[in-house]
Enzyme design. Structure first.
Site, PDB file in Angstrom:
ATOM      1  N   ASP A  11     -60.566  40.241  52.176  1.00  0.00           N
ATOM      2  CA  ASP A  11     -60.531  38.844  52.407  1.00  0.00           C
ATOM      3  C   ASP A  11     -59.236  38.264  51.651  1.00  0.00           C
ATOM      4  OD1 ASP A  11     -63.133  38.994  53.371  1.00  0.00           O
ATOM      5  OD2 ASP A  11     -64.036  38.528  51.243  1.00  0.00           O
ATOM      6  N   ASP A 130     -71.615  34.704  59.938  1.00  0.00           N
ATOM      7  CA  ASP A 130     -72.147  34.599  58.394  1.00  0.00           C
ATOM      8  C   ASP A 130     -73.527  33.970  58.456  1.00  0.00           C
ATOM      9  OD1 ASP A 130     -69.701  35.639  57.500  1.00  0.00           O
ATOM     10  OD2 ASP A 130     -68.846  33.326  57.458  1.00  0.00           O
TER      11      ASP A 130
END
EC number: 4.3.2.10
Length: 252
Positions: A11, A130
């Protein structure tokens, strides 16, 4: 039998690799190019770069970092985060990405999936989801903007739609499990896999090698994503693979 894959996820926010718990409390992990090289040599099957600042803050695609990384990698690189258009995808692929991961932009404009798949081939197009479980409505919903905004789109409906539109792969993050290191959301992932025929990368909850054995033993997902346990050097890619092999599961 198709061999399972272990994929480290980086990330990236403001040019640095970060990691949080359930998408919050981000801490600095290191330089993305250095970490990518480390995982390349450590036996990773692929790498995923997610630019988590891009959608939220709207800054430019991290093309320089991707180019530096891709030029030295010997494994496939998937890049996601804030990709809005076919032009964005073209730039990323031209700078060395092998696949792109679409999330918020695909939910906003599902036809982007079809357009991208038609132009670049479905093998290049991964749809990131997500997934948040809403206990009041007793259903899983898609979130956007790095997990910050919940939509009214149900995950089980969405996965079928994106496959029909031309997605070649799904990257499913169970938000309630993210960074918790207590195991993958097996039931949820198995349900998704029963609805689609494209490969699934499972993300969220991998806390030790045994969790990956359970994931591959109890679902038919193709790959497991790992971040926290690898970044913190609690284990290595090869250690995870060895335990998976001992469990009788074929891994690359």
């Amino acid at each position: 039998m198709i061999k399972k894959r272990i994929i480290p996820c980086l990330d990236v926010k403001d040019g640095r690799v970060v990691k949080g718990i359930q998408f919050k409390g981000l801490r600095d992990i290191g330089n993305p190019v250095d970490l990518a090289m480390y995982y390349n040599e450590a036996g990773a099957d692929e790498l995923v770069f997610l630019d988590i600042s891009k959608t939220e803050e709207g800054h430019s695609l991290m093309l320089e970092v991707i180019e530096q990384t891709a030029s030295r990698l010997f494994i496939p690189l998937t890049v996601g985060g804030g990709i809005q258009s076919l032009d964005d995808i073209t730039q990323l692929l031209n700078h060395g990405a092998d696949k792109v991961s679409l999330n918020s932009s695909a939910l906003k404009n599902p036809q982007l999936i079809k357009q991208a798949s038609d132009k670049f081939g479905r093998q290049c197009i991964c749809i990131a989801i997500d997934s948040y479980y809403d206990p009041e409505r007793k259903a899983h919903y898609c979130c956007t903007h790095g997990g910050k905004k919940m939509t009214n789109i149900k995950v089980y409906d969405w996965v079928q739609q994106v496959e029909q539109l031309g997605a070649g792969e799904l990257l499913v993050t169970s938000m309630g499990h993210d960074g918790m290191k207590q195991g993958f959301d097996i039931e949820h992932l198995a349900k998704i896999k029963s609805l689609v025929n494209i490969p699934i990368i499972a993300s969220g909850g991998g806390g030790n090698a045994q969790h990956f054995v359970e994931l591959f033993d109890q679902t038919d997902v193709s790959a497991g994503l790992a971040a926290s346990i690898l970044h913190d050097r609690e284990t290595t890619v090869q250690s995870i693979k060895e335990v998976i092999r001992q469990g009788g599961i074929a891994v690359r």
